[in-house]
Design an enzyme around this catalytic site. Structure first.
Site, PDB file in Angstrom:
ATOM      1  N   SER A   6       0.792  -1.236   0.000  1.00  0.00           N
ATOM      2  CA  SER A   6       0.000   0.000   0.000  1.00  0.00           C
ATOM      3  C   SER A   6       0.820   1.279   0.000  1.00  0.00           C
ATOM      4  CB  SER A   6      -0.960   0.012   1.194  1.00  0.00           C
ATOM      5  OG  SER A   6      -0.265  -0.147   2.409  1.00  0.00           O
ATOM      6  N   ASP A   8      -3.265   6.779  10.893  1.00  0.00           N
ATOM      7  CA  ASP A   8      -3.290   5.333  11.130  1.00  0.00           C
ATOM      8  C   ASP A   8      -1.930   4.776  11.529  1.00  0.00           C
ATOM      9  OD1 ASP A   8      -1.912   5.440   8.732  1.00  0.00           O
ATOM     10  OD2 ASP A   8      -3.348   4.210   7.610  1.00  0.00           O
ATOM     11  N   HIS A  64       0.502   4.364   7.141  1.00  0.00           N
ATOM     12  CA  HIS A  64       0.781   4.963   5.843  1.00  0.00           C
ATOM     13  C   HIS A  64       1.356   6.366   6.012  1.00  0.00           C
ATOM     14  CE1 HIS A  64      -2.504   2.022   4.987  1.00  0.00           C
ATOM     15  NE2 HIS A  64      -1.674   1.711   4.008  1.00  0.00           N
TER      16      HIS A  64
END
Length: 671
Positions: free
Chosen positions: A55, A271, A274
């Site tokens: 990601s 979070d 990221h």
């Protein structure tokens, strides 16, 4: 079919960014594409880089304005999937701009990696990237021998992403890389992967296997093509996958042609998994600098628009309206207010306060910040507009105002405001939240009721009290006087000083929460909030007299209101003099009043009126847009006794109304 070497970029028109929901006829023009110079021979000055991972390579942060513009024809992308909304076709070179990976992905390190190489390398060198990444994918997903087994255990939410690459991301990367080799030379491999494999002792060996496979399938020489592995989000040691940092740092022990790109200091989203947009830019530049050095060039950074830093003075304090546990909003000694909100995905955030809007600035950590001009003392509603939609600041207490729940901030007065603050040693009354049934409206209604501190004392068990019915203004509700107005503290302090007699105060919704829709006419004004009048007279007053120890005669009943609540006070009291003997308005919304004929000529006989209304008071702010000075003058000319005051330095606001209440209550229920 793309040919052997790059030529000039076709399609001189700029990219038109249109919403994806628009019809095909209105979609943006196709991106600029590269043409060929020589057929059948790769351009040695076209440097190609393969990008893969999960990601953080896919891109998780929303691109900002500076990320969405192409850096020009020297930075190209060979899309790994079709992207019709941007006019991209898989396998056809186009100018690179975010998002690079797939539709609905975000900013990636590869964006600013390419920009850094454009800034660092000679102008005759072009940069191309091929980008294949899937959020959450295990390194096994890039191993040809493991992909079929991996597909069986991959989570459902990942299957759509895998399908975008025909369920074989490695094969898609290699297929496009072979095509790209007809146009240029592969100079490096960029990877950001490892979070999913945190703690896996076989991870480094599997990364080496992917690298070896790429070198073998693409006939790459390991001594010429390094693998650059970016490290994970650290978040000051609190990153979700911080345990993966060590295994990435040690990757060169297994893969000698790898280089680790440090993520120290790269900012991250909330979070802690990221990077945020600023973090992706920084990490991408570091990838680019490492490659530039490996190629023998002195790295140069592209221009990055840095967030404006808002300095908060050391003496700034947390506003009293801030939800406990939050650092903002704050107020400094000059009355400037400081606001901060975490909104890493937002494009634009605007602070709307005191009839002025402030563009909030990114702080590089996923937050937006703003500082206001010095604000007037008192209470102010405000909103945060995020991407065009008004929101309440989650860091502030909420207040019903502006026809909805709102944010609010108190800019404190000095000691002159102590009359509306709780004081040590002053007995505190109670503000009760009650529900009662309205026969007039066939529904349950809500009210707030203040009882003085002595009301609960055993010695006063049989004592009865006069009642003040106190109304809020347009777009507010029954909680306004106790929250924004600090009515209970005003009452407690005045009673403790002996300035006001102990009394019950009742606050109900005046049915004026919703915006006024009656138009600029007398009929419309008369109807707005009039539904409350029979409720007050026939339901609320009887309920209060039945459930509280009240003095229920007119001599012990008063009514007052602010703004439209003042209008309602006139409407109710002046048509029900058999029920009320005391009247007050604060910035009362009383328009077009002919004092000689209004309310069936109630003011025509001054002597009779003055006998029935024992005290009448009207106040307004010096800077108020609703002033009662003319009405006061006209009433006095008729012989009506009316007290008044203009609040110095205030407008149509709660500070005006706090002052008005404080000046009004000492005169009530005294003969």
């Amino acid at each position: 079919m793309y040919q052997s070497t790059l030529k000039t970029i076709l399609l001189a028109s700029a990219l038109l960014i249109l919403p994806a929901s628009m019809s095909a006829q209105k979609r943006k023009a196709a991106p600029k594409k590269a043409a060929t110079e020589q057929v059948g021979k790769p351009d040695p000055n076209f440097y190609i880089f393969l990008c893969f991972g999960q990601s953080n390579m896919e891109g998780n942060a929303r691109p900002e304005a500076q990320d969405l513009t192409s850096p020009g024809p020297r930075f190209l992308l060979m899309p790994a999937v079709d992207f019709p909304e941007k006019g991209r076709k898989m396998g056809e070179w186009c100018e690179a701009s975010a998002p690079l990976c797939r539709p609905n992905t975000g900013l990636t390190p590869a964006d600013w990696f390419g920009r850094t190489l454009v800034a660092s390398l000679p102008e005759n060198i072009k940069i191309g990237v091929i980008h294949v990444a899937i959020g959450g994918i295990d390194i096994k997903g890039f191993l040809p021998d493991s992909i079929q087994n991996y597909l069986k255990v991959a989570p459902n939410w990942m299957k759509g992403m895998l399908a975008a690459y025909d369920n074989n991301p490695y094969e898609r990367l290699v297929t496009l890389a072979k095509k790209a080799q007809k146009d240029g030379v592969i100079k490096g491999i960029l990877m950001h992967q490892g979070e999913t494999n945190t703690g896996d002792p076989k991870w480094a060996g599997m990364v080496k296997q992917v690298y070896d496979n790429l070198c073998g399938d693409l006939n790459l020489k390991p001594e010429e093509v390094n693998l650059y592995a970016g490290n994970i989000v650290q978040a000051d040691g609190k990153g979700v996958c911080i345990g993966c940092k060590k295994q990435i740092d040690e990757l060169p022990l297994t893969l000698h042609t790898s280089q680790v790109i440090s993520s120290d200091g790269c900012t991250n989203g909330p979070d802690r998994l990221h990077f945020d947009a600023a973090g992706y830019r920084e990490l991408g530049c570091r990838y680019g600098e490492a490659v530039a050095r490996h190629l023998g060039y002195e790295p140069k950074r592209p221009y990055i628009e840095m967030p404006k830093q808002i300095e908060v003075p050391a003496d700034a304090f947390i506003a009293e309206t801030t939800v406990p546990g939050n650092e903002f909003p704050k107020v400094d000694k000059e009355g400037r207010a400081y606001f901060r909100i975490a909104a890493p995905e937002a494009r634009k955030v605007v602070l709307d306060i005191c009839n002025k809007k402030y563009d909030m600035q990114r702080d590089g950590k996923g937050n937006f910040m703003a500082v206001t001009d010095p604000l007037p003392v008192g209470f102010h509603y405000y909103f945060l507009n995020i991407n065009g939609v008004n929101f309440i600041d989650p860091s502030t207490e909420t207040f019903f105002g502006c026809n909805r729940e709102s944010g609010g901030i108190e800019i404190p007065e000095g000691s002159e405001g102590d009359y509306y603050r709780p004081q040590q040693g002053v007995p505190a009354g109670q503000v009760r939240s009650i529900y009662y049934y309205s026969n007039e409206q066939q529904t349950w209604r809500h009210a707030m009721v203040y009882t003085p501190a002595e009301y609960e004392l055993a010695k006063n068990a049989k004592k009865r009290y006069p009642v003040l019915y106190l109304q809020h203004g347009m777009g507010e509700d029954e909680t306004g006087w106790s929250k924004q107005g600090h009515m209970q503290h005003i009452m407690d302090n005045a009673i403790a000083k002996g300035e006001a007699v102990p009394m019950i105060v009742v606050m109900e919704s005046g049915d004026i929460k919703a915006p006024f829709g009656g138009g600029n006419n007398q009929a419309g004004r008369s109807a707005y909030g009039a539904s409350f009048y029979p409720v007050l007279l026939n339901d609320l007053i009887p309920y209060i007299d039945s459930n509280y120890r009240t003095k229920s005669d007119r001599e012990n009943r008063a009514m007052a209101g602010l703004s439209w609540g003042g209008h309602q006070t006139f409407d109710v009291v002046l048509t029900n003099l058999d029920k009320f003997a005391w009247l007050g308005t604060f910035s009362g919304a009383i328009f077009g009043l002919d004092v000689k004929t209004a309310y069936d000529g109630v003011f025509a006989n001054a002597d009779e009126f003055n006998k029935k209304i024992h005290y009448m008071y009207m106040n307004w702010g010096e800077e108020d847009f609703i002033k009662s000075g003319d009405i006061v003058k006209q009433l006095r000319e008729l012989g009506i006794k009316v007290d008044s005051n203009e609040s110095k330095g205030t407008a149509h606001e709660w500070l005006t109304w706090r002052r008005g209440l404080n000046e009004f209550i000492p005169h009530l229920f005294k003969k």
